[in-house]
Design a protein around this motif. Structure first.
Motif, mmCIF file in Angstrom:
data_model
loop_
_atom_site.group_PDB
_atom_site.id
_atom_site.type_symbol
_atom_site.label_atom_id
_atom_site.label_comp_id
_atom_site.label_asym_id
_atom_site.label_seq_id
_atom_site.Cartn_x
_atom_site.Cartn_y
_atom_site.Cartn_z
ATOM 1 N N GLY A 126 0.893 -1.102 -0.243
ATOM 2 C CA GLY A 126 0.141 0.195 0.029
ATOM 3 C C GLY A 126 0.820 1.270 0.034
ATOM 4 O O GLY A 126 0.486 2.098 -0.800
ATOM 5 N N ALA A 127 2.001 1.002 0.678
ATOM 6 C CA ALA A 127 2.828 2.330 0.768
ATOM 7 C C ALA A 127 3.587 2.588 -0.578
ATOM 8 O O ALA A 127 3.764 3.757 -1.051
ATOM 9 N N VAL A 128 3.831 1.455 -1.517
ATOM 10 C CA VAL A 128 4.397 1.320 -2.539
ATOM 11 C C VAL A 128 3.274 2.197 -3.779
ATOM 12 O O VAL A 128 3.732 2.905 -4.643
ATOM 13 N N LEU A 129 2.443 1.537 -3.532
ATOM 14 C CA LEU A 129 1.133 2.121 -4.379
ATOM 15 C C LEU A 129 1.198 3.517 -4.506
ATOM 16 O O LEU A 129 0.981 4.464 -5.217
ATOM 17 N N ALA A 130 1.035 4.045 -2.951
ATOM 18 C CA ALA A 130 1.071 5.403 -2.943
ATOM 19 C C ALA A 130 2.288 6.276 -3.348
ATOM 20 O O ALA A 130 2.274 7.426 -4.026
ATOM 21 N N LEU A 131 3.203 5.521 -3.354
ATOM 22 C CA LEU A 131 4.757 6.338 -3.498
ATOM 23 C C LEU A 131 4.882 6.239 -5.218
ATOM 24 O O LEU A 131 5.313 7.220 -5.795
ATOM 25 N N ALA A 132 4.141 5.447 -5.708
ATOM 26 C CA ALA A 132 4.231 5.323 -7.077
ATOM 27 C C ALA A 132 3.397 6.447 -7.852
ATOM 28 O O ALA A 132 3.503 6.746 -9.214
ATOM 29 N N ALA A 133 2.454 7.027 -7.255
ATOM 30 C CA ALA A 133 1.430 7.955 -7.706
ATOM 31 C C ALA A 133 2.221 9.290 -7.971
ATOM 32 O O ALA A 133 3.293 9.634 -7.374
ATOM 33 N N ASP A 134 1.744 10.077 -8.806
ATOM 34 C CA ASP A 134 2.246 11.180 -9.131
ATOM 35 C C ASP A 134 1.699 12.409 -7.999
ATOM 36 O O ASP A 134 3.001 13.083 -7.770
ATOM 37 N N PHE A 135 0.983 12.299 -7.167
ATOM 38 C CA PHE A 135 0.751 13.100 -6.116
ATOM 39 C C PHE A 135 0.216 12.158 -4.915
ATOM 40 O O PHE A 135 -0.672 11.138 -4.991
ATOM 41 N N ARG A 136 0.485 12.626 -3.628
ATOM 42 C CA ARG A 136 0.008 11.858 -2.526
ATOM 43 C C ARG A 136 -0.788 12.823 -1.764
ATOM 44 O O ARG A 136 -0.042 13.919 -1.197
ATOM 45 N N VAL A 137 -2.037 13.051 -1.598
ATOM 46 C CA VAL A 137 -2.734 13.688 -0.799
ATOM 47 C C VAL A 137 -3.187 12.920 0.469
ATOM 48 O O VAL A 137 -3.813 11.961 0.338
ATOM 49 N N ALA A 138 -2.840 13.487 1.402
ATOM 50 C CA ALA A 138 -2.960 12.810 2.660
ATOM 51 C C ALA A 138 -3.723 13.850 3.816
ATOM 52 O O ALA A 138 -3.318 15.079 3.552
ATOM 53 N N ASP A 139 -4.324 13.105 4.833
ATOM 54 C CA ASP A 139 -4.597 13.751 5.803
ATOM 55 C C ASP A 139 -3.824 13.621 7.335
ATOM 56 O O ASP A 139 -2.947 12.670 7.048
ATOM 57 N N PRO A 140 -4.097 14.256 8.279
ATOM 58 C CA PRO A 140 -3.200 14.005 9.520
ATOM 59 C C PRO A 140 -2.849 12.568 10.014
ATOM 60 O O PRO A 140 -2.270 12.033 10.746
#
Length: 275
Positions: A126-140
C-alpha cells in the motif's frame, strides 16, 4: 500506452476494486475495509489490467486511487498472499513478484496524473502504491510503513528502492526501507513523501479537487510532463534537454497550444482539447 487494441473489449465489472469514471476523473477504490484493504492476488491483477484499460481510454484525464474505510491499504493479505506464497515454487513466485511490479509500472506509465488519497495506514504494498502515484494527498491520520524487511524480505519491493530515493532522498529512503518503521503524516510531509496535506478526514475530497483541476487542464501537456519526469530520472543532461526539445516541438503543433494563444488574445479561459 497505445490506444489501439485487438479483439479485447473493456471490462464491465471488476471483482476486487471499485471503479467510477465521471467527467474525465477515474476513481479506483480498494474495497476490503474489513481487512484494511489488504491486497489479494486478484486485486493486484485487477489493478494491473484496469490501469492498462484506462490508459488506452481517451476519456480519462486524471485518476484518484483511494481506500474504503479506516485506511488506505495495509499491504498484501497475510493469509491470502504470504501464506500462499510459502507453498509456491520459484517460477510461481517470480510470476507473482513480476505482477506486483507491473502494477507500479502501470501507475508510472499511465498517460494521466495519478493521485493517491491517503488516510490511515499505507503499509507494505500500500505504501508503494501511494509512492508510485504522481501526487500523494494525505490527511493528518496518514502513516506510511515500508514493512518488507519486517517479514524477512528485501526493502526493495515493487520498485520501492528505485522510487523512494528519488522522492525523499537516499538517506531517508535507506532508513524507511531498512527499518520498516512507520512515518506519520507530519514527518512524511517534511521529507516530501506527502505532496499535499489535507484537513482531517478530507484526503478523498482534496484528491478529487486536485483531480478535477488536472482533468480540466491541458491533458496532452500533463501526459508529456509525466512521461518526461519518468524518462529523465536516469538520463544525462544532454539527453534530457534533447528529449525536452523534441517534446516541445511536437506540442507546439498541438491544438491546445494554438488554443492558448487564441484564448489569450480573446481574453477568455482556454478550452483544452487534450490534442
Amino acid at each position: 500506452m497505445s490506444p489501439f487494441t485487438g479483439s479485447a473489449v473493456p471490462t464491465e465489472n471488476w471483482q476486487h476494486i471499485r471503479l467510477d469514471v465521471t467527467g474525465g476523473v477515474a476513481t479506483v477504490t480498494l474495497d476490503r475495509p474489513e481487512k484494511l484493504n489488504a491486497l489479494t492476488f486478484g486485486a493486484y491483477a485487477d489493478l494491473r489490467d484496469l490501469l492498462a484499460e484506462l490508459s488506452r481510454s481517451r476519456a480519462v484525464r486524471a485518476l484518484v486511487l483511494a481506500g474504503e474505510g479506516r485506511g488506505f491499504c495495509s499491504g498484501g493479505d497475510v493469509d491470502e498472499i504470504i501464506g500462499a506464497t510459502l507453498g509456491m515454487d520459484t517460477g510461481r513466485l517470480l510470476d507473482f513478484n513480476r505482477m506486483t511490479g507491473q502494477v507500479v509500472r502501470a501507475v508510472r506509465e499511465a498517460p494521466f496524473p495519478v493521485i493517491a488519497a491517503v488516510h490511515g495506514v499505507a503499509a507494505g504494498a500500500g505504501a508503494v502504491l501511494a509512492l508510485a502515484a504522481d501526487f500523494r494527498v494525505a490527511d493528518p491520520s496518514a502513516r506510511f510503513a515500508f514493512l518488507f524487511t519486517r517479514v524477512g524480505l528485501s526493502g526493495g519491493d515493487m520498485g520501492a528502492a528505485y522510487l523512494l530515493p528519488r522522492v525523499v532522498g537516499l538517506g531517508h529512503a535507506t532508513r524507511l526501507l531498512m527499518l520498516g518503521e512507520p512515518v506519520r503524516a507530519p514527518e512524511a510531509e517534511r521529507i516530501g513523501l506527502i505532496s499535499l496535506m489535507a484537513d482531517e478526514g478530507r484526503a478523498d475530497t482534496a484528491a478529487q479537487d486536485l483531480a478535477r483541476r488536472l482533468a480540466d487542464g491541458p491533458a496532452l501537456a500533463h501526459a508529456q510532463t509525466k512521461a518526461l519526469l519518468t524518462a529523465e530520472l536516469d538520463m544525462p543532461l544532454a539527453a534530457a534537454v534533447e528529449l525536452d526539445a523534441s517534446t516541445q516541438a511536437l506540442l507546439m503543433n498541438s491544438s491546445d497550444y494554438a488554443e492558448f494563444h487564441a484564448a489569450f488574445t480573446e481574453k477568455r479561459p482556454p478550452e483544452w482539447q487534450g490534442r
